[in-house]
Write a protein that holds these residues in place. Structure first.
Motif, short mmCIF file in Angstrom:
data_model
loop_
_atom_site.label_atom_id
_atom_site.label_comp_id
_atom_site.label_asym_id
_atom_site.label_seq_id
_atom_site.Cartn_x
_atom_site.Cartn_y
_atom_site.Cartn_z
N ALA B 224 7.27 -30.82 -40.78
CA ALA B 224 5.64 -30.38 -40.75
C ALA B 224 5.55 -28.87 -40.82
CB ALA B 224 5.24 -31.24 -39.82
N PHE B 225 6.46 -28.34 -39.68
CA PHE B 225 6.46 -26.97 -39.37
C PHE B 225 6.94 -26.22 -40.57
CE2 PHE B 225 6.63 -28.49 -35.22
CZ PHE B 225 5.79 -27.27 -34.62
N VAL B 226 7.90 -26.65 -41.57
CA VAL B 226 8.29 -26.13 -42.79
C VAL B 226 7.24 -26.28 -43.84
CG1 VAL B 226 9.79 -26.55 -44.71
CG2 VAL B 226 10.76 -26.62 -42.34
N ILE B 227 6.62 -27.10 -43.81
CA ILE B 227 5.54 -27.56 -44.81
C ILE B 227 4.35 -26.71 -44.89
CG2 ILE B 227 4.00 -29.05 -45.69
CD1 ILE B 227 6.29 -31.28 -45.38
N VAL B 228 4.02 -26.53 -43.32
CA VAL B 228 2.85 -25.76 -43.05
C VAL B 228 3.15 -24.34 -43.47
CG1 VAL B 228 1.20 -24.54 -41.24
CG2 VAL B 228 1.80 -27.19 -41.22
N ALA B 229 4.56 -23.80 -43.25
CA ALA B 229 4.69 -22.56 -43.52
C ALA B 229 4.78 -22.22 -44.91
CB ALA B 229 5.97 -22.19 -42.62
N LEU B 230 5.44 -23.28 -45.51
CA LEU B 230 5.67 -23.09 -47.03
C LEU B 230 4.34 -22.99 -47.84
CD1 LEU B 230 8.40 -25.51 -48.27
CD2 LEU B 230 8.30 -22.96 -48.55
N GLY B 231 3.31 -23.61 -47.17
CA GLY B 231 1.99 -24.02 -47.90
C GLY B 231 1.12 -22.61 -47.75
N GLY B 232 1.25 -21.92 -46.71
CA GLY B 232 0.39 -20.88 -46.26
C GLY B 232 -0.40 -21.36 -45.02
N PHE B 233 -0.05 -20.30 -44.07
CA PHE B 233 -0.92 -20.74 -43.02
C PHE B 233 -2.17 -20.67 -43.09
CE2 PHE B 233 3.25 -18.61 -41.67
CZ PHE B 233 3.48 -19.58 -40.90
N LEU B 245 6.15 -30.59 -52.65
CA LEU B 245 7.25 -29.82 -52.98
C LEU B 245 8.62 -30.08 -52.33
CD1 LEU B 245 8.29 -27.33 -54.90
CD2 LEU B 245 7.74 -26.08 -53.01
N VAL B 246 8.66 -30.11 -51.08
CA VAL B 246 9.62 -30.57 -50.17
C VAL B 246 10.00 -32.14 -50.45
CG1 VAL B 246 10.14 -31.11 -47.70
CG2 VAL B 246 9.00 -29.08 -48.26
N GLY B 247 9.08 -32.89 -50.74
CA GLY B 247 9.58 -34.44 -51.02
C GLY B 247 10.35 -34.25 -52.40
N VAL B 248 9.77 -33.55 -53.26
CA VAL B 248 10.62 -33.60 -54.71
C VAL B 248 12.07 -32.86 -54.59
CG1 VAL B 248 10.51 -32.70 -57.02
CG2 VAL B 248 8.41 -33.90 -56.09
N PHE B 261 23.28 -33.91 -48.07
CA PHE B 261 22.86 -32.45 -48.09
C PHE B 261 21.52 -32.18 -48.47
CE2 PHE B 261 27.28 -32.32 -49.11
CZ PHE B 261 27.82 -31.85 -48.04
N LYS B 262 20.61 -33.35 -48.56
CA LYS B 262 19.39 -33.18 -49.27
C LYS B 262 18.43 -32.20 -48.22
CE LYS B 262 17.68 -37.95 -47.52
NZ LYS B 262 17.31 -38.96 -48.08
N TYR B 263 18.54 -32.35 -47.04
CA TYR B 263 17.79 -31.58 -45.99
C TYR B 263 18.13 -29.93 -46.14
CZ TYR B 263 15.63 -35.80 -44.94
OH TYR B 263 15.10 -37.17 -45.04
N LEU B 264 19.45 -29.82 -46.56
CA LEU B 264 19.83 -28.59 -46.61
C LEU B 264 19.09 -27.72 -47.82
CD1 LEU B 264 22.46 -26.36 -46.35
CD2 LEU B 264 23.40 -27.33 -48.08
N VAL B 265 18.99 -28.53 -48.85
CA VAL B 265 18.44 -27.86 -49.95
C VAL B 265 17.03 -27.58 -49.67
CG1 VAL B 265 17.61 -28.14 -52.28
CG2 VAL B 265 19.69 -29.34 -51.66
N VAL B 266 16.28 -28.31 -48.92
CA VAL B 266 14.99 -28.15 -48.42
C VAL B 266 14.74 -27.09 -47.42
CG1 VAL B 266 12.94 -29.07 -46.97
CG2 VAL B 266 14.10 -30.57 -48.55
N PHE B 267 15.63 -26.69 -46.58
CA PHE B 267 15.76 -25.71 -45.67
C PHE B 267 15.96 -24.29 -46.28
CE2 PHE B 267 15.55 -29.20 -42.85
CZ PHE B 267 14.67 -29.02 -41.89
N LEU B 268 16.96 -24.44 -47.41
CA LEU B 268 17.21 -23.33 -48.18
C LEU B 268 16.18 -22.65 -48.89
CD1 LEU B 268 20.79 -23.65 -49.65
CD2 LEU B 268 20.13 -21.92 -48.24
N LEU B 269 15.49 -23.62 -49.59
CA LEU B 269 14.15 -23.38 -50.30
C LEU B 269 13.17 -22.73 -49.28
CD1 LEU B 269 11.99 -23.74 -52.87
CD2 LEU B 269 11.50 -25.73 -51.22
N TYR B 270 12.77 -23.28 -48.07
CA TYR B 270 12.19 -22.74 -47.16
C TYR B 270 12.64 -21.19 -46.82
CZ TYR B 270 10.28 -21.64 -42.29
OH TYR B 270 9.74 -21.17 -41.20
N LEU B 271 13.86 -20.86 -46.46
CA LEU B 271 14.35 -19.42 -46.29
C LEU B 271 14.04 -18.80 -47.55
CD1 LEU B 271 17.74 -20.34 -44.42
CD2 LEU B 271 15.63 -19.46 -43.52
#
Lengths: 426, 284
Positions: B224-233, B245-248, B261-271
């Motif tokens: 949820a923190f990643v999604i709020v930051a990704l989506g724009g505060f 996006l995170v789900g896909v 490694f599926k969450y690794l990809v999510v957090f890499l995208l976030y970074l």
């Protein structure tokens, strides 16, 4: 006044939630045991378990407390240990619990604390990685460890770890389970023309899952089955739809699961939603044996989940001492004793039997007694437990049970303890 | 097969968005990081479970009760924990909610132990229906519909109601809001309550397919923190898109790279996104 109202509201909300907590597992606990303090002339046995976090440590603890009761008090059973009060001529035992929270590091620290306090034997620790940590500490002190339900084969392969002289494990390891599971599949093919050729495995990415996968690969090859998928996953994942889709795509006729209860539940939901019905789903210890999984399988309307168990409530008529123990456990927890809980129960019983056999609490004598004796176990199908030189119980301590209509029925091997024919998706 | 993976990802993404919408109110709009957000969800799940277990009410039926309960929890969190620390540095409020998170998690363990619980035999089952050869889970579809409705309602509330506009005004300039007569204290309390209400709704929608235990919401909270930051505060709709996006990405990453490694990809995208667009994909 406003502040008072706010605080009152907060307390009301908290207690409204708490009122729902009619948790039968939350049995009375004694503060000295929880804090690790020990008292009196009792023989102290350590028990390191995942009491908090995501595992089911409270049930394991309850099973160990039943063992403590059986040892310390006189019970009207055809079993000397239960008839007599205490061991070594009447001395009670006292379990000293510690919580490793499913962390191997914490297991090391907590085990060291118990060993420093002078426990004469140590039991636990459910998670294979934590059991290795506890045993490593116990080796330094030369204190015997009786491990109940950890299943990683590496614990007793005699080469991975140095603690074989003090380590003893009651449960079947994943090598024994793999061998039995593939023999079971072979039996299904031979007897029921099940047509199982392709097999797949979903395994949790930790010590338990990694070794289960290795043993799966070894015995799939040995029994001539084609491995079509090996899917690893993290236990913290929120869903396993992708993993389930991959396994379905592989076309596996039978699926093995090395999972805990939370992930197994999500896998079962995902398989069901994909209308994936392999001929058989075979589960290593852990999640399958958790009684709450029976509700999940019943809710999904599937009877194909099978797995190893030390015993099952369906055998109560055939094993009166098991039935008695199950009644005591049920009174504490509100549910039937499951495989891991029975194995943790056994670990305390065997530790006490070994001390009695050694004639003292001297650690060297107890270690020798553990390896030299065959222990009476009238609560198990096998009736006895014996440890080989690496500490593995070499009297196959598990049968294959299948969840049929929400009950764990014994389906293999075929002997006087078999309670049902297997149910197959063909 | 790829279609099935993408559908799974989209539906999972809706569930993530559902959890993130509440957080985007407190963090995105009010700029207060509530580390206890995951525990709000957890208590919502337990509320759904106990109402089902004790009263036999399906989570969908008991949703209004759970929404009210977690709304109250949100208001109380503000009044008891946040209000006093708002005047000092932002880090203090953050640490206060971290402490609250620990308290709630330990209370969960204390009251209900670490055992797993499941809500079974629910109105919406785990079964699927087939669409264009793909299996669509009914429970996920209901959760996805809930995510869309909640996002729409919160957006309308923020843009079309006096209280909503007051929330936005308070988030932009608290002092100016006070000057024009907005009771910012009340606004903060309402925002926390609304955030809780969203989480309560999410919990009721998720209860039929989520095993319930003290650690059940740890990853949902992080995502949820990643999604709020990704989506724009401050962008509620952004949170919805980021959730999808995170789900896909999680589903495709798991399929092509490896499920471990599926969450690794999510957090890499976030970074990566944070480096390129620190305000998020849809932030202003």
């Amino acid at each position: 006044m406003k502040k008072f109202l706010v605080l009152l509201l907060a307390l009301m909300l908290v207690f409204a939630f708490a009122a729902c907590g009619n948790e039968p597992a939350a049995d009375e606990e004694t503060a000295p045991e929880e804090s690790g303090e020990v008292s009196g002339d009792a023989i102290q046995i350590g028990a390191v378990l995942p009491l908090t976090g995501s595992s089911t440590g409270e049930y394991l603890k309850a099973a160990m407390e039943v063992a403590e009761d059986i040892i310390n008090n006189s019970h009207d059973l055809d079993w000397d240990l239960a008839k007599n009060e205490g061991i070594l001529g009447g001395q009670p035992i006292e379990l000293v619990f510690a919580d490793h929270q499913a962390s191997a590091d914490l297991a090391t620290t907590e085990a060291a604390k118990l060993l420093d306090q002078g426990v004469v034997a140590i039991t636990g620790a459910y998670n294979s990685g934590c059991s290795a940590s506890v045993a490593t500490q116990a080796l330094e002190y030369g204190i015997p460890m009786v491990c109940g339900s950890s299943s990683s084969a590496s614990l007793t392969d005699g080469t991975t770890y140095a603690f074989k002289s003090i380590f003893n494990r009651v449960a079947a390891n994943d090598e024994q389970e793999s061998q039995e599971f593939f023999a079971y599949l072979q039996y299904l093919n031979d007897t029921y023309d099940a047509g199982i050729k392709k097999v797949a495995i979903a395994w949790i990415n930790n010590s338990y899952g990694i070794h289960a996968n290795e043993m799966f690969e070894k015995y799939a090859a040995e029994y001539g089955f084609e491995e079509v998928a090996s899917v690893s996953y993290e236990s913290t994942a929120t869903s396993f739809d992708t993993e389930a889709a991959q396994i379905k795509e592989s076309g596996a006729d039978a699926v093995f699961q090395a999972s805990y209860i939370g992930d197994l539940t999500l896998f079962a939901q995902a398989y069901s939603s994909l209308e994936y019905n392999p001929v058989a789903i075979v589960c290593y210890c852990g999640g399958f044996q958790d009684a709450s999984f029976a509700n999940v399988a019943t809710d999904l309307g599937v009877d194909t989940y099978a797995g190893g168990q030390a015993c099952t409530a369906q055998l109560s008529d055939k094993l009166p001492i098991f039935a008695y123990i199950n009644d005591l456990y049920k009174a504490k927890t509100g549910q039937d004793i499951d495989g891991p809980a029975l194995e943790e129960f056994a670990s305390v019983i065997i530790a006490a039997q070994a001390i009695d056999a050694a004639g003292s609490t001297d650690s060297a004598a107890v270690n020798e007694a553990l390896k030299a004796n065959e222990f009476e176990a009238p609560y198990l199908i096998t009736q006895k437990v014996h440890f080989d030189e690496n500490g593995q119980n070499d009297i196959m301590p598990a049968v294959v049970t299948q969840l049929i209509a929400g009950k764990y029925e014994v389906v293999y091997p075929i002997d006087e303890y078999t309670t049902s024919d297997p149910v197959l998706n063909k | 097969m790829i279609g099935q993976i993408i559908i799974n990802g989209l539906l999972n993404g809706c569930v993530y968005a559902l959890v993130a919408v509440g957080l985007s109110l407190t963090w995105g709009v009010m700029d207060i990081v509530n580390f206890a957000h995951g525990e709000f969800l957890l208590w919502g799940l337990y509320a759904s479970f106990w109402i089902w277990a004790l009263l036999g009410l399906d989570p969908l039926i008991s949703m209004p009760i759970v929404i009210v309960l977690i709304f109250l929890l949100g208001v109380l969190t503000y009044l008891v924990v946040i209000k006093r620390v708002l005047k000092v540095s932002g880090l203090t409020a953050l640490l206060a909610t971290f402490g609250l998170s620990m308290v709630l998690k330990n209370l969960t363990q204390f009251f209900w132990t670490a055992n797993y619980r499941n809500v079974t035999n629910t109105l919406v089952s785990n079964r699927s229906f087939k669409l264009l050869g793909m299996y669509i889970r009914q429970d996920y579809v209901v959760a996805a519909a809930g995510a869309l409705i909640i996002t729409l309602l919160v957006t309308l509330f923020l843009n079309r109601t006096k209280t909503g506009i007051a929330i936005k005004a308070t988030s932009i300039n608290k002092s100016a809001a006070q000057l024009v007569g907005i009771d910012t204290n009340r606004i903060y309390a309402i925002t926390f309550g609304l955030s809780g209400a969203c989480v309560g709704a999410a919990a009721a929608l998720m209860a039929s397919f989520t095993p319930i235990y003290p650690e059940a919401c740890a990853l949902y909270s992080t995502l949820a923190f990643v999604i709020v930051a990704l989506g724009g505060f401050g962008n509620i709709k952004g949170a919805l898109f980021a959730g999808l996006l995170v789900g896909v990405v999680e589903a495709l990453g798991g399929y092509f790279i490896g499920t471990s490694f599926k969450y690794l990809v999510v957090f890499l995208l976030y970074l990566v996104v944070m480096q390129i667009r620190p305000r998020g994909l849809f932030g202003w």
